[in-house]
Design a protein around this motif. Structure first.
Motif, PDB file in Angstrom:
ATOM      1  N   GLY A   5       0.818  -1.208   0.000  1.00  0.00           N
ATOM      2  CA  GLY A   5       0.000   0.000   0.000  1.00  0.00           C
ATOM      3  C   GLY A   5       0.848   1.253   0.000  1.00  0.00           C
ATOM      4  N   ARG A   6       0.203   2.352   0.380  1.00  0.00           N
ATOM      5  CA  ARG A   6       0.881   3.639   0.385  1.00  0.00           C
ATOM      6  C   ARG A   6       2.117   3.620   1.283  1.00  0.00           C
ATOM      7  NH1 ARG A   6      -2.335   8.418  -0.363  1.00  0.00           N
ATOM      8  NH2 ARG A   6      -4.026   7.403   0.726  1.00  0.00           N
ATOM      9  N   GLY A   7       2.059   2.774   2.312  1.00  0.00           N
ATOM     10  CA  GLY A   7       3.186   2.682   3.235  1.00  0.00           C
ATOM     11  C   GLY A   7       4.495   2.291   2.568  1.00  0.00           C
ATOM     12  N   ILE A   8       4.431   1.706   1.394  1.00  0.00           N
ATOM     13  CA  ILE A   8       5.660   1.308   0.695  1.00  0.00           C
ATOM     14  C   ILE A   8       6.442   2.539   0.252  1.00  0.00           C
ATOM     15  CG2 ILE A   8       6.610  -0.122  -1.186  1.00  0.00           C
ATOM     16  CD1 ILE A   8       4.916  -1.651   0.929  1.00  0.00           C
TER      17      ILE A   8
ATOM     18  N   VAL B  37       1.609 -10.368  -6.984  1.00  0.00           N
ATOM     19  CA  VAL B  37       1.722  -9.069  -6.319  1.00  0.00           C
ATOM     20  C   VAL B  37       0.448  -8.270  -6.538  1.00  0.00           C
ATOM     21  CG1 VAL B  37       2.955  -6.864  -6.266  1.00  0.00           C
ATOM     22  CG2 VAL B  37       4.225  -8.996  -6.526  1.00  0.00           C
ATOM     23  N   GLY B  38      -0.071  -7.717  -5.442  1.00  0.00           N
ATOM     24  CA  GLY B  38      -1.248  -6.849  -5.516  1.00  0.00           C
ATOM     25  C   GLY B  38      -0.947  -5.519  -4.876  1.00  0.00           C
ATOM     26  N   ALA B  39      -1.942  -4.640  -4.833  1.00  0.00           N
ATOM     27  CA  ALA B  39      -1.732  -3.309  -4.272  1.00  0.00           C
ATOM     28  C   ALA B  39      -3.056  -2.694  -3.854  1.00  0.00           C
ATOM     29  CB  ALA B  39      -1.049  -2.415  -5.308  1.00  0.00           C
ATOM     30  N   SER B  40      -2.939  -1.674  -3.027  1.00  0.00           N
ATOM     31  CA  SER B  40      -4.123  -0.864  -2.702  1.00  0.00           C
ATOM     32  C   SER B  40      -4.289   0.192  -3.787  1.00  0.00           C
ATOM     33  CB  SER B  40      -3.928  -0.173  -1.356  1.00  0.00           C
ATOM     34  OG  SER B  40      -2.935   0.843  -1.495  1.00  0.00           O
ATOM     35  N   ARG B  41      -5.451   0.830  -3.767  1.00  0.00           N
ATOM     36  CA  ARG B  41      -5.673   1.919  -4.718  1.00  0.00           C
ATOM     37  C   ARG B  41      -4.629   3.008  -4.531  1.00  0.00           C
ATOM     38  NH1 ARG B  41     -10.405   6.593  -4.988  1.00  0.00           N
ATOM     39  NH2 ARG B  41      -9.264   7.814  -6.525  1.00  0.00           N
ATOM     40  N   ALA B  42      -4.318   3.326  -3.279  1.00  0.00           N
ATOM     41  CA  ALA B  42      -3.379   4.427  -3.031  1.00  0.00           C
ATOM     42  C   ALA B  42      -2.039   4.145  -3.699  1.00  0.00           C
ATOM     43  CB  ALA B  42      -3.211   4.636  -1.528  1.00  0.00           C
ATOM     44  N   ALA B  43      -1.596   2.883  -3.651  1.00  0.00           N
ATOM     45  CA  ALA B  43      -0.311   2.527  -4.266  1.00  0.00           C
ATOM     46  C   ALA B  43      -0.382   2.650  -5.790  1.00  0.00           C
ATOM     47  CB  ALA B  43       0.081   1.107  -3.859  1.00  0.00           C
ATOM     48  N   VAL B  44      -1.531   2.314  -6.352  1.00  0.00           N
ATOM     49  CA  VAL B  44      -1.693   2.441  -7.805  1.00  0.00           C
ATOM     50  C   VAL B  44      -1.757   3.921  -8.191  1.00  0.00           C
ATOM     51  CG1 VAL B  44      -3.174   1.960  -9.786  1.00  0.00           C
ATOM     52  CG2 VAL B  44      -2.846   0.208  -8.025  1.00  0.00           C
ATOM     53  N   ASP B  45      -2.583   4.669  -7.462  1.00  0.00           N
ATOM     54  CA  ASP B  45      -2.732   6.099  -7.778  1.00  0.00           C
ATOM     55  C   ASP B  45      -1.385   6.818  -7.707  1.00  0.00           C
ATOM     56  OD1 ASP B  45      -5.411   5.661  -8.069  1.00  0.00           O
ATOM     57  OD2 ASP B  45      -6.051   6.975  -6.428  1.00  0.00           O
ATOM     58  N   ALA B  46      -0.552   6.396  -6.744  1.00  0.00           N
ATOM     59  CA  ALA B  46       0.750   7.048  -6.582  1.00  0.00           C
ATOM     60  C   ALA B  46       1.748   6.590  -7.639  1.00  0.00           C
ATOM     61  CB  ALA B  46       1.295   6.762  -5.177  1.00  0.00           C
ATOM     62  N   GLY B  47       1.334   5.620  -8.466  1.00  0.00           N
ATOM     63  CA  GLY B  47       2.193   5.199  -9.566  1.00  0.00           C
ATOM     64  C   GLY B  47       3.244   4.175  -9.181  1.00  0.00           C
ATOM     65  N   TYR B  48       3.084   3.538  -7.993  1.00  0.00           N
ATOM     66  CA  TYR B  48       4.077   2.533  -7.599  1.00  0.00           C
ATOM     67  C   TYR B  48       3.977   1.307  -8.500  1.00  0.00           C
ATOM     68  CZ  TYR B  48       3.826   5.056  -3.074  1.00  0.00           C
ATOM     69  OH  TYR B  48       3.801   5.996  -2.079  1.00  0.00           O
ATOM     70  N   VAL B  49       2.747   0.982  -8.899  1.00  0.00           N
ATOM     71  CA  VAL B  49       2.487  -0.232  -9.686  1.00  0.00           C
ATOM     72  C   VAL B  49       1.373   0.059 -10.693  1.00  0.00           C
ATOM     73  CG1 VAL B  49       3.219  -1.939  -7.953  1.00  0.00           C
ATOM     74  CG2 VAL B  49       0.889  -1.015  -7.887  1.00  0.00           C
ATOM     75  N   PRO B  50       1.236  -0.802 -11.732  1.00  0.00           N
ATOM     76  CA  PRO B  50       0.181  -0.585 -12.726  1.00  0.00           C
ATOM     77  C   PRO B  50      -1.225  -0.776 -12.146  1.00  0.00           C
ATOM     78  CG  PRO B  50       1.818  -2.187 -13.517  1.00  0.00           C
ATOM     79  CD  PRO B  50       2.103  -1.940 -12.079  1.00  0.00           C
ATOM     80  N   ASN B  51      -2.223  -0.235 -12.874  1.00  0.00           N
ATOM     81  CA  ASN B  51      -3.604  -0.235 -12.391  1.00  0.00           C
ATOM     82  C   ASN B  51      -4.178  -1.631 -12.158  1.00  0.00           C
ATOM     83  OD1 ASN B  51      -3.579   0.106 -15.532  1.00  0.00           O
ATOM     84  ND2 ASN B  51      -5.501  -0.916 -15.062  1.00  0.00           N
ATOM     85  N   ASP B  52      -3.699  -2.594 -12.945  1.00  0.00           N
ATOM     86  CA  ASP B  52      -4.306  -3.922 -12.829  1.00  0.00           C
ATOM     87  C   ASP B  52      -3.836  -4.682 -11.586  1.00  0.00           C
ATOM     88  OD1 ASP B  52      -1.933  -3.828 -14.494  1.00  0.00           O
ATOM     89  OD2 ASP B  52      -2.157  -5.984 -14.733  1.00  0.00           O
ATOM     90  N   TYR B  53      -3.009  -4.047 -10.749  1.00  0.00           N
ATOM     91  CA  TYR B  53      -2.622  -4.660  -9.476  1.00  0.00           C
ATOM     92  C   TYR B  53      -3.656  -4.364  -8.382  1.00  0.00           C
ATOM     93  CZ  TYR B  53       2.251  -5.660 -10.900  1.00  0.00           C
ATOM     94  OH  TYR B  53       3.387  -6.143 -11.497  1.00  0.00           O
ATOM     95  N   GLN B  54      -4.576  -3.454  -8.639  1.00  0.00           N
ATOM     96  CA  GLN B  54      -5.466  -2.995  -7.568  1.00  0.00           C
ATOM     97  C   GLN B  54      -6.426  -4.074  -7.099  1.00  0.00           C
ATOM     98  OE1 GLN B  54      -7.348   0.920  -7.951  1.00  0.00           O
ATOM     99  NE2 GLN B  54      -9.212   0.038  -7.106  1.00  0.00           N
ATOM    100  N   VAL B  55      -6.400  -4.307  -5.795  1.00  0.00           N
ATOM    101  CA  VAL B  55      -7.332  -5.244  -5.168  1.00  0.00           C
ATOM    102  C   VAL B  55      -8.382  -4.418  -4.447  1.00  0.00           C
ATOM    103  CG1 VAL B  55      -7.532  -6.935  -3.297  1.00  0.00           C
ATOM    104  CG2 VAL B  55      -5.585  -7.040  -4.881  1.00  0.00           C
ATOM    105  N   GLY B  56      -9.658  -4.778  -4.615  1.00  0.00           N
ATOM    106  CA  GLY B  56     -10.674  -4.057  -3.867  1.00  0.00           C
ATOM    107  C   GLY B  56     -12.035  -4.027  -4.515  1.00  0.00           C
ATOM    108  N   GLN B  57     -12.887  -3.224  -3.911  1.00  0.00           N
ATOM    109  CA  GLN B  57     -14.278  -3.081  -4.362  1.00  0.00           C
ATOM    110  C   GLN B  57     -14.351  -2.751  -5.843  1.00  0.00           C
ATOM    111  OE1 GLN B  57     -16.218   0.404  -2.743  1.00  0.00           O
ATOM    112  NE2 GLN B  57     -18.272  -0.303  -3.263  1.00  0.00           N
ATOM    113  N   THR B  58     -13.428  -1.917  -6.276  1.00  0.00           N
ATOM    114  CA  THR B  58     -13.497  -1.463  -7.657  1.00  0.00           C
ATOM    115  C   THR B  58     -12.281  -1.920  -8.451  1.00  0.00           C
ATOM    116  OG1 THR B  58     -12.469   0.630  -7.081  1.00  0.00           O
ATOM    117  CG2 THR B  58     -14.849   0.526  -6.942  1.00  0.00           C
ATOM    118  N   GLY B  59     -11.536  -2.857  -7.878  1.00  0.00           N
ATOM    119  CA  GLY B  59     -10.419  -3.468  -8.582  1.00  0.00           C
ATOM    120  C   GLY B  59     -10.678  -4.960  -8.686  1.00  0.00           C
ATOM    121  N   LYS B  60      -9.664  -5.752  -8.375  1.00  0.00           N
ATOM    122  CA  LYS B  60      -9.872  -7.195  -8.455  1.00  0.00           C
ATOM    123  C   LYS B  60     -10.299  -7.767  -7.111  1.00  0.00           C
ATOM    124  CE  LYS B  60      -7.092  -8.197 -12.428  1.00  0.00           C
ATOM    125  NZ  LYS B  60      -5.764  -7.743 -12.828  1.00  0.00           N
ATOM    126  N   VAL B  61     -11.137  -8.774  -7.171  1.00  0.00           N
ATOM    127  CA  VAL B  61     -11.543  -9.473  -5.961  1.00  0.00           C
ATOM    128  C   VAL B  61     -10.781 -10.792  -5.930  1.00  0.00           C
ATOM    129  CG1 VAL B  61     -13.457 -10.520  -4.725  1.00  0.00           C
ATOM    130  CG2 VAL B  61     -13.806  -8.413  -6.029  1.00  0.00           C
TER     131      VAL B  61
END
Ligand code: FAD
Ligand code: AMP
Lengths: 249, 310
Positions: free
Chosen positions: B200-203, B223-247
């Motif tokens: 997540g953002r903590g990284i 490897v997955g990520a939170s939205r915050a990590a994706v928004d900050a550009g740490y990883v690509p969008n398709d890593y997002q896990v969550g309500q509006t990402g991947k379950v």
């Protein structure tokens, strides 16, 4: 070119929803409501296109009870030129929302309709695609970037494997994903200005649309709760637990 | 009156999410699969092997190559009258096309089902998974997307379906595929992985994300990520896990530097074992974690990598 933007009044994203104790629905009494976050992104994108000179008018549309006027005022405070409320106290499911929007498209003749990709209450992720189907228009769902050209719009889409780019003939439907933009904050003077903007109210009957639900809610319940976990003191204890207790490594 | 499952594939390989959709369809009746694509004979052949499949409908044309909804939806609609249920996995492709099909048929769509109660009643999460709804469809044809974590996949082999060629519809020329930027990785795919390490953002930065990747490699994890990590550009969008990402629902999910917002929990709280590493002992992620480690990730994660490498 005119843009229509669909804005839903939904539970605020910070609130954790709970079922009513009798299981007949979700408890929304005294719950904070806001504009669906994806719809804020949709409004922002329409405004940026207008600021770039590609769009003449941005019209926000909301469907639901009188309180949706607030949502429309928020969209107008962000910068939308006017609002239309399709007022009803009845439940309106995505197919019916799409039909109401279809009727408004027939009246307003926009070149582009932008919706959110998903409402965070019903989590349906359907309405934009349905509207595109009903209109026979192309659809650019889960948009991370849009580029409006002459007669076409190029949409970069967030897909499971990464990003996909499609070119759509205008008029078209776009649904906004999280990375499309960062919505602006509403400034106080603009809230005052928004109060004077035009807000029309129509009913589903005025638009000749039957909104009878096709899905019947049988019941709602809380998801099974996870059994409480433990805190481990250090990495050694964690690895031991994962090996010997959980047996996952 | 059976079920038709729309296969998810890249013209070469059948995506295993289809096997979860077939599992849901198998609870409803006989199962046929539509493989629409371009030069996708191999996929049709693979689909015929899937356990429980009666018939593969194979439609081949250049304008089906990328599954664009504008052309695919009318094809499905032309086949739909023979079926009571239309299903697709709730992938970005399934979510893109199924509502369009439903609208053309003038029926509602049920999104992301996790359970089948009867042939017209289904269970699906709403409100970021904080509420589970049982919903009955009143339409003759039920258009459904299937949350893959809700159904164990059927076996990819063992079936003996027949393959029938169906005529392609026209290219309506409404949309055109321009290109794609697919995330390249040698690690397991997020949606299908048994183990996932998410950051997540903590990284703190894209460079720092290397420690998440290193831990993932030691574990053979995705490897997955939170939205915050994706928004900050740490990883690509398709890593997002969550309500509006991947379950996801792996055997082991390790959340590192992730606070545990409801939108993130919605995407991972059905994992079998959850581990959280966070320096804030009050972080909500600890409420769903089986094993919580309070500490600085830059100290704990390298130590974990060390311990696991031994
Ligand atoms: C419409 C909408 C949809 C959304 N969809 C999703 C979604 O699908 N998925 C998703 O994840 N989010 C989603 N979100 C965002 C969600 O609300 C949160 O903002 C997000 O999950 C927070 O990400 P995070 O936990 O990485 O960041 P933060 O909440 O900032 O948490 C960072 C954590 O890292 C910890 N930390 C910091 N430094 C260290 C260190 N050195 N060592 C250990 N720990 C450290 C902190 O204690 C903190 O708990 C959505 C939001 C909205 C509005
Ligand atoms: N009642 C509504 N009023 C206005 N817009 C809506 C309404 N319901 C859905 N929408 C739009 O459709 C999008 C997707 O919603 P859904 O298909 O319900 O997930 C939302 O982000 C809105 O843009």
């Amino acid at each position: 070119m005119k843009i229509l933007v669909a804005v839903k009044r939904a539970i605020d994203y910070n609130v954790k929803a709970r079922p009513k104790s009798d299981g007949t629905g979700v408890d929304l009494a005294n719950v904070k409501m806001s504009m669906n976050p994806f719809d804020e992104i949709a409004v922002e994108e329409a405004l940026r296109l207008q600021e770039a000179g590609k769009v003449t008018e941005v019209v926000a549309i909301s469907i639901g009870p009188t309180a949706c006027q607030e949502t429309l005022r928020t969209a107008m405070a962000m910068g939308a030129d006017r609002g239309i409320l399709v007022q009803t106290d009845d439940e309106v499911q995505p197919l019916a929302v799409a039909k109401l929007l279809q009727a408004l498209v027939a009246k307003e003749a926009p070149g582009l309709v932008i919706l959110g990709k998903q409402a965070i209450d019903d989590d349906s992720n359907q309405t934009g695609q349905m509207l595109a189907g009903l209109l026979g228009w192309p659809q650019g769902t889960f948009a991370a970037k849009i580029d409006v050209g002459e007669g076409t719009v190029e949409v970069k889409r967030e897909v499971d494997g990464g990003l996909q780019t499609v070119a759509l003939k205008l008029p078209a439907i776009v649904t906004a994903d999280l990375r499309l933009n960062e919505p602006r904050y509403v400034k106080l003077p603009n809230i005052m200005k928004a109060k004077k903007k035009q807000l029309d109210v129509v009913s589903p009957a005025d638009l000749g649309v039957d909104i009878t639900p096709r899905l019947k809610l049988v019941k709602v319940a809380e998801p099974p709760a996870r059994a409480g976990g433990v805190k481990v003191a250090d990495v050694q204890e964690l690895v031991a637990k994962l090996r010997n207790e959980a047996k996952v490594i | 009156m059976g079920a038709l499952v729309i296969a998810e594939h890249n013209n070469t390989v059948l995506n295993i999410a289809t096997l979860n959709a077939v599992a849901a369809a198998s609870k409803l009746g006989t199962v046929d699969i539509l493989v629409a694509g371009h030069q996708c004979q191999a996929v049709a052949a693979a689909a015929a092997q899937v356990t429980g499949v009666t018939k593969v409908l194979h439609a081949d044309a250049p304008h089906y190559a990328h599954g664009l909804a504008e052309n695919l939806a009318p094809l499905v609609v032309s086949l739909a009258t023979n079926y009571q249920h239309l299903l697709a996995a709730a992938t970005t492709n399934g979510k893109n096309v199924m509502p369009r099909i439903a609208a053309l048929l003038d029926v509602a769509q049920l999104s992301d089902i996790i359970g089948v109660v009867s042939d017209d009643t289904f269970v699906r999460p709403i409100y970021a998974g904080n509420v589970v709804a049982t919903v009955q469809s009143l339409d003759r044809i039920k258009a459904i997307t299937v949350r893959t974590t809700g159904f164990d996949p059927v076996a990819a082999t063992g079936g003996a379906g027949t393959i029938e060629t169906v005529a392609a519809g026209p290219d309506l020329g409404l949309s055109q595929f321009k290109g794609e930027e697919l995330t390249k990785s040698t690690r397991p795919e997020l949606a299908a992985a048994n183990r996932i390490v998410s950051g997540g953002r903590g990284i703190g930065s894209a460079e720092n994300f290397a420690i998440i990747e290193k831990l993932a490699d030691v574990l053979g994890a995705a490897v997955g990520a939170s939205r915050a990590a994706v928004d900050a550009g740490y990883v690509p969008n398709d890593y997002q896990v969550g309500q509006t990402g991947k379950v996801v629902a792996p055997e082991l999910y390790i959340a590192i530097g992730i606070s545990g917002a409801i939108q993130h929990l919605a995407g991972m709280k059905d994992s079998k074992v959850i581990v959280a590493i966070n320096k804030d002992e009050e972080a909500p992620i600890f409420q769903v974690a089986d094993y919580g480690l309070v500490g600085d990730l830059f100290k704990e994660v390298p130590a974990l990598i060390d311990a696991l490498s031994k």
